[in-house]
Design a protein around this motif. Structure first.
Motif, mmCIF file in Angstrom:
data_model
loop_
_atom_site.group_PDB
_atom_site.id
_atom_site.type_symbol
_atom_site.label_atom_id
_atom_site.label_comp_id
_atom_site.label_asym_id
_atom_site.label_seq_id
_atom_site.Cartn_x
_atom_site.Cartn_y
_atom_site.Cartn_z
ATOM 1 N N VAL A 2 74.378 134.438 6.399
ATOM 2 C CA VAL A 2 75.023 133.168 6.737
ATOM 3 C C VAL A 2 76.080 132.892 5.677
ATOM 4 C CG1 VAL A 2 74.705 130.680 7.005
ATOM 5 C CG2 VAL A 2 72.981 132.256 7.900
ATOM 6 N N ASP A 3 77.354 132.929 6.084
ATOM 7 C CA ASP A 3 78.445 132.605 5.159
ATOM 8 C C ASP A 3 78.662 131.101 5.076
ATOM 9 O OD1 ASP A 3 79.043 135.156 4.371
ATOM 10 O OD2 ASP A 3 80.910 135.313 5.500
ATOM 11 N N GLY B 10 81.197 120.282 11.895
ATOM 12 C CA GLY B 10 80.839 121.287 10.888
ATOM 13 C C GLY B 10 81.110 122.697 11.392
ATOM 14 N N ARG B 11 81.457 123.561 10.475
ATOM 15 C CA ARG B 11 81.746 124.943 10.827
ATOM 16 C C ARG B 11 80.552 125.842 10.504
ATOM 17 N NH1 ARG B 11 86.402 125.030 12.458
ATOM 18 N NH2 ARG B 11 87.322 127.059 12.167
ATOM 19 N N TRP B 12 80.496 126.973 11.215
ATOM 20 C CA TRP B 12 79.475 127.968 10.919
ATOM 21 C C TRP B 12 80.106 129.354 10.991
ATOM 22 C CZ3 TRP B 12 77.889 131.760 14.380
ATOM 23 C CH2 TRP B 12 78.302 131.591 15.709
ATOM 24 N N ARG B 13 79.529 130.290 10.225
ATOM 25 C CA ARG B 13 79.978 131.681 10.253
ATOM 26 C C ARG B 13 78.820 132.571 9.821
ATOM 27 N NH1 ARG B 13 84.020 135.254 6.820
ATOM 28 N NH2 ARG B 13 85.066 136.371 8.502
ATOM 29 N N TYR B 14 78.463 133.501 10.699
ATOM 30 C CA TYR B 14 77.414 134.475 10.420
ATOM 31 C C TYR B 14 78.046 135.860 10.403
ATOM 32 C CZ TYR B 14 74.246 130.818 12.320
ATOM 33 O OH TYR B 14 73.577 129.659 12.603
ATOM 34 N N VAL B 15 77.446 136.748 9.623
ATOM 35 C CA VAL B 15 77.908 138.125 9.539
ATOM 36 C C VAL B 15 76.737 139.041 9.869
ATOM 37 C CG1 VAL B 15 79.008 139.867 8.085
ATOM 38 C CG2 VAL B 15 79.439 137.437 7.651
ATOM 39 N N ASN B 16 76.927 139.915 10.844
ATOM 40 C CA ASN B 16 75.956 140.978 11.121
ATOM 41 C C ASN B 16 76.442 142.227 10.397
ATOM 42 O OD1 ASN B 16 75.322 140.050 14.544
ATOM 43 N ND2 ASN B 16 74.021 139.714 12.795
ATOM 44 N N VAL B 17 75.515 142.935 9.760
ATOM 45 C CA VAL B 17 75.849 144.134 9.004
ATOM 46 C C VAL B 17 75.005 145.285 9.533
ATOM 47 C CG1 VAL B 17 76.022 145.164 6.697
ATOM 48 C CG2 VAL B 17 76.307 142.686 6.977
ATOM 49 N N ASP B 18 75.668 146.414 9.836
ATOM 50 C CA ASP B 18 74.919 147.568 10.333
ATOM 51 C C ASP B 18 74.487 148.474 9.178
ATOM 52 O OD1 ASP B 18 77.096 149.271 9.687
ATOM 53 O OD2 ASP B 18 77.765 149.435 11.770
ATOM 54 N N SER B 19 73.797 149.549 9.493
ATOM 55 C CA SER B 19 73.229 150.436 8.472
ATOM 56 C C SER B 19 74.296 151.150 7.645
ATOM 57 C CB SER B 19 72.299 151.458 9.121
ATOM 58 O OG SER B 19 73.027 152.264 10.036
ATOM 59 N N ARG B 20 75.522 151.205 8.137
ATOM 60 C CA ARG B 20 76.625 151.826 7.395
ATOM 61 C C ARG B 20 77.424 150.815 6.574
ATOM 62 N NH1 ARG B 20 79.073 155.812 12.029
ATOM 63 N NH2 ARG B 20 77.304 157.253 12.075
ATOM 64 N N TYR C 7 80.290 142.487 11.188
ATOM 65 C CA TYR C 7 80.725 141.888 12.443
ATOM 66 C C TYR C 7 80.580 140.378 12.289
ATOM 67 C CZ TYR C 7 79.803 146.704 13.699
ATOM 68 O OH TYR C 7 79.799 148.075 13.719
ATOM 69 N N PHE C 8 81.681 139.650 12.437
ATOM 70 C CA PHE C 8 81.717 138.226 12.132
ATOM 71 C C PHE C 8 81.675 137.386 13.406
ATOM 72 C CE2 PHE C 8 83.703 140.533 8.715
ATOM 73 C CZ PHE C 8 83.186 139.939 7.577
ATOM 74 N N PHE C 9 80.873 136.332 13.359
ATOM 75 C CA PHE C 9 80.759 135.350 14.438
ATOM 76 C C PHE C 9 80.950 133.983 13.803
ATOM 77 C CE2 PHE C 9 78.408 139.043 15.611
ATOM 78 C CZ PHE C 9 78.632 139.209 16.969
ATOM 79 N N SER C 10 81.700 133.105 14.482
ATOM 80 C CA SER C 10 81.950 131.793 13.886
ATOM 81 C C SER C 10 82.200 130.756 14.969
ATOM 82 C CB SER C 10 83.148 131.864 12.933
ATOM 83 O OG SER C 10 84.309 132.266 13.635
ATOM 84 N N GLY C 11 82.228 129.501 14.531
ATOM 85 C CA GLY C 11 82.499 128.417 15.461
ATOM 86 C C GLY C 11 82.390 127.066 14.789
#
Length: 157
Positions: free
Chosen positions: A51-52, A60-70, A74-78
């Motif tokens: 959670v960034d 209010g703003r939100w931004r999550y980052v998914n990270v793969d094994s490498r 991948y960023f999601f926000s709103g």
């Protein structure tokens, strides 16, 4: 309280995800709005989540980052548009890899039979944008998120 159900109708711009949880509505609301707990349940199992930003309030703003094994991110926000504890959250969300494809998501938490019925309706800008999410296996990520959320709730957060 069961499996995750999806309603994805041809020609419509929305995806509806429904899941029952064996936890009170206020507890479900607390878990889904706690930035410390979101990484434990948000996203598919093969990715980790960071959670960034998470300002759970109207505007209010939100931004999550998914990270793969490498290590790829991948960023999601709103932006949160409505937060009515413990019954409803309305926010936009966008996969930053496809800018401009902003969806409006309404999460409704309904108290039922000692548990909670979670309904998330995501309305996409077009049928094509919605179908791209389906083709990218978005329902798998949603299903795994709901399974993981059930695990966090069962563990008592």
């Amino acid at each position: 309280m069961g499996d995750t159900e999806f309603v994805i109708e041809p020609g419509r711009q929305d995806i509806v995800m429904i899941r029952g949880f064996d936890a009170p509505r206020d507890v479900v609301f607390q878990v889904v709005t706690d930035p410390e707990l979101v990484p434990r349940w948000w996203g598919p199992r093969f990715l980790t989540t960071r959670v960034d930003r998470m300002e759970v309030r109207p505007g209010g703003r939100w931004r999550y980052v998914n990270v793969d094994s490498r290590g790829r991110e991948y960023f999601f926000s709103g932006v949160y548009h409505a937060v009515v504890a413990p019954e409803r959250i309305v926010r936009t969300w966008e996969f930053e890899g496809t800018p401009g494809e902003v969806a409006l998501e309404t999460v409704t938490l309904e108290a039922v039979d000692g548990g909670t019925r979670y309904v998330a309706q995501s309305v996409h800008p077009s049928v094509e944008a919605r179908d791209a999410i389906v083709r990218a296996d978005g329902p798998r990520g949603g299903r795994e998120s709901m399974d993981r959320l059930a695990e966090v709730l069962a563990a008592g957060s």
